[in-house]
Design a protein around this motif. Structure first.
Motif, PDB file in Angstrom:
ATOM      1  N   TRP A  69       0.842  -1.211   0.000  1.00 18.07           N
ATOM      2  CA  TRP A  69       0.000   0.000   0.000  1.00 18.07           C
ATOM      3  C   TRP A  69       0.869   1.249   0.000  1.00 18.07           C
ATOM      4  O   TRP A  69       0.627   2.188  -0.753  1.00 18.07           O
ATOM      5  N   SER A  70       1.872   1.260   0.871  1.00 21.84           N
ATOM      6  CA  SER A  70       2.727   2.425   0.998  1.00 21.84           C
ATOM      7  C   SER A  70       3.504   2.683  -0.293  1.00 21.84           C
ATOM      8  O   SER A  70       3.633   3.833  -0.738  1.00 21.84           O
ATOM      9  N   ALA A  71       4.002   1.616  -0.907  1.00 25.45           N
ATOM     10  CA  ALA A  71       4.733   1.765  -2.170  1.00 25.45           C
ATOM     11  C   ALA A  71       3.812   2.301  -3.266  1.00 25.45           C
ATOM     12  O   ALA A  71       4.204   3.174  -4.057  1.00 25.45           O
TER      13      ALA A  71
ATOM     14  N   PRO B 272       3.957   1.405  -8.493  1.00 27.23           N
ATOM     15  CA  PRO B 272       5.101   1.068  -7.635  1.00 27.23           C
ATOM     16  C   PRO B 272       6.184   0.324  -8.401  1.00 27.23           C
ATOM     17  O   PRO B 272       5.903  -0.425  -9.346  1.00 27.23           O
ATOM     18  N   SER B 273       7.417   0.532  -7.997  1.00 33.06           N
ATOM     19  CA  SER B 273       8.552  -0.126  -8.629  1.00 33.06           C
ATOM     20  C   SER B 273       8.421  -1.643  -8.510  1.00 33.06           C
ATOM     21  O   SER B 273       8.268  -2.172  -7.404  1.00 33.06           O
ATOM     22  N   PRO B 274       8.485  -2.380  -9.638  1.00 27.28           N
ATOM     23  CA  PRO B 274       8.449  -3.848  -9.549  1.00 27.28           C
ATOM     24  C   PRO B 274       9.558  -4.408  -8.664  1.00 27.28           C
ATOM     25  O   PRO B 274       9.359  -5.406  -7.969  1.00 27.28           O
TER      26      PRO B 274
ATOM     27  N   ALA C 206       9.201   5.517   2.517  1.00 26.26           N
ATOM     28  CA  ALA C 206      10.610   5.809   2.793  1.00 26.26           C
ATOM     29  C   ALA C 206      11.505   5.325   1.663  1.00 26.26           C
ATOM     30  O   ALA C 206      12.478   5.994   1.289  1.00 26.26           O
ATOM     31  N   ALA C 207      11.184   4.162   1.098  1.00 24.71           N
ATOM     32  CA  ALA C 207      11.988   3.628  -0.002  1.00 24.71           C
ATOM     33  C   ALA C 207      11.854   4.472  -1.261  1.00 24.71           C
ATOM     34  O   ALA C 207      12.802   4.568  -2.058  1.00 24.71           O
ATOM     35  N   TYR C 208      10.699   5.103  -1.445  1.00 27.47           N
ATOM     36  CA  TYR C 208      10.448   5.901  -2.656  1.00 27.47           C
ATOM     37  C   TYR C 208      10.998   7.319  -2.519  1.00 27.47           C
ATOM     38  O   TYR C 208      11.661   7.832  -3.427  1.00 27.47           O
ATOM     39  N   PHE C 209      10.718   7.962  -1.368  1.00 34.96           N
ATOM     40  CA  PHE C 209      11.059   9.375  -1.201  1.00 34.96           C
ATOM     41  C   PHE C 209      12.304   9.615  -0.339  1.00 34.96           C
ATOM     42  O   PHE C 209      12.840  10.727  -0.334  1.00 34.96           O
TER      43      PHE C 209
ATOM     44  N   ALA D 110      15.516   4.439   4.453  1.00 35.91           N
ATOM     45  CA  ALA D 110      14.643   3.268   4.570  1.00 35.91           C
ATOM     46  C   ALA D 110      15.318   2.166   5.382  1.00 35.91           C
ATOM     47  O   ALA D 110      14.655   1.444   6.136  1.00 35.91           O
ATOM     48  N   ILE D 111      16.633   2.023   5.250  1.00 38.48           N
ATOM     49  CA  ILE D 111      17.355   1.006   6.023  1.00 38.48           C
ATOM     50  C   ILE D 111      17.229   1.295   7.518  1.00 38.48           C
ATOM     51  O   ILE D 111      16.903   0.401   8.310  1.00 38.48           O
ATOM     52  N   VAL D 112      17.446   2.539   7.904  1.00 41.39           N
ATOM     53  CA  VAL D 112      17.332   2.908   9.321  1.00 41.39           C
ATOM     54  C   VAL D 112      15.900   2.726   9.801  1.00 41.39           C
ATOM     55  O   VAL D 112      15.655   2.200  10.901  1.00 41.39           O
TER      56      VAL D 112
END
Length: 327
Positions: free
Chosen positions: A54-56, A75-77, A190-193, A149-151
């Motif tokens: 959902w978030s992606a 979203p990115s595959p 977080a992974a996207y932005f 995103a890692i943190v």
């Protein structure tokens, strides 16, 4: 494979589906590991996955405009695959950890005493080694994302670590499960932005309420045994008022989801998926019989449909914006 596992025989965990591929395809020596990771019960990783997806999808569709390239609002595959692998690995690691912590309780509850540790089909040393192996897979997935995103992902270890102990000290262990299981609502954004904003936080809080709701259904299966051994839960807390509580929990989650979509300026078709999910949620409430464990399990599992409906709505919102120029 119909035999239920016990100290004298290796077999199926009681609440695992009969004829599952784990028992048809894996050698018997692998069964305890598959059971620790709950590979024979995929609903857990599915429910862990949905907030991530959902978030992606919300991040990709945020502020989508007519004429945007279609792939740019979906979203990115690569992220979709990473979240899938990560959810399976970390749900398995979390369940393994939960089984290590809860072995004294599981051996006293009818539904769980057939799990590998209380049934004597695996050792604590083996369970810890398997936990570490799964966690390393999860770490390998996590480091594919940006540093923020890692943190953010590493911080999820805090609610994961404390959750198994909460059933001993509070009537709200489902709340702490929500803290852990909903973490993905922040991860996709977080992974996207490379940051967090109000929209993913609202999605996170909404997912927490949803988690409390569906896990209350799950907990109604064990409420009698839980009362005998002193395990606390929202199922026992709500009791005969469970339907009323679910109205507030599911209703609150939907309001927070809608607010998240609005703040992210996700195109309107996303709300159609949310409306469909709302209809499904409230059907659960309407038909619920808290004294029917089989039905409670079925309704709990049906929340995977809620996940699909919301995800498809978000995807449709992004696609609609991109293609609107041609309509």
């Amino acid at each position: 494979m119909e035999t239920i596992q016990s100290s004298g025989v290796r077999g199926r965990v009681k609440d695992a589906p009969s004829g599952h591929w784990v028992y048809r395809l894996l050698p018997r020596g692998m069964w305890p590991y598959a059971q620790l990771a709950r590979w024979d019960r995929p609903i857990g990783w599915q429910l862990l996955l949905w907030p991530c997806w959902w978030s992606a999808a919300m991040a990709a569709a945020a502020n989508a405009q007519a004429g945007d390239p279609l792939l740019s609002v979906l979203p990115s595959p690569w992220h979709i695959v990473l979240f899938l692998i990560g959810s399976i690995a970390m749900r398995g690691a979390g369940c393994t950890y939960n089984d290590i912590v809860d072995v004294d309780i599981d051996e006293k509850v009818d539904r769980t005493r057939s799990r590998p540790l209380p049934a004597g089909q695996g050792s604590h040393k083996q369970a810890w080694a398997f936990l570490v192996a799964q966690a390393l897979v999860g770490l390998a997935v996590l480091v594919q994302f940006n540093s923020f995103a890692i943190v953010t992902g590493l911080c999820a270890l805090i609610p994961v670590a404390i959750y198994p102990f909460m059933k001993r000290v509070t009537d709200w262990p489902q709340l702490f499960l929500g803290f852990a299981f909903s973490w993905g609502a922040m991860m996709g954004w977080a992974a996207y932005f490379g940051r967090l904003d109000a929209a993913p936080m609202l999605l996170y809080f909404g997912a927490i309420l949803w988690t409390i709701g569906y896990d209350t259904l799950y907990a109604h299966q064990d409420k009698e045994d839980d009362a005998l051994v002193g395990v606390r839960s929202t199922a026992r807390l709500f009791g005969d008022r469970t339907k009323e509580a679910l109205v507030y929990l599911y209703g609150g989650s939907l309001i927070l989801f809608a607010s998240a979509f609005t703040l992210a300026q996700v195109p309107l078709p996303a709300m159609a998926g949310l409306l469909a999910a709302a209809a499904h949620m409230f059907r659960q409430i309407r038909v619920l019989d808290i004294d029917n464990p089989d039905q409670c399990l079925k309704l709990f599992r049906s929340n995977n449909t809620v996940g699909w409906l919301i995800f498809i709505g978000l995807m449709a919102g992004g696609a609609w914006a991109a293609l609107r120029i041609y309509l």
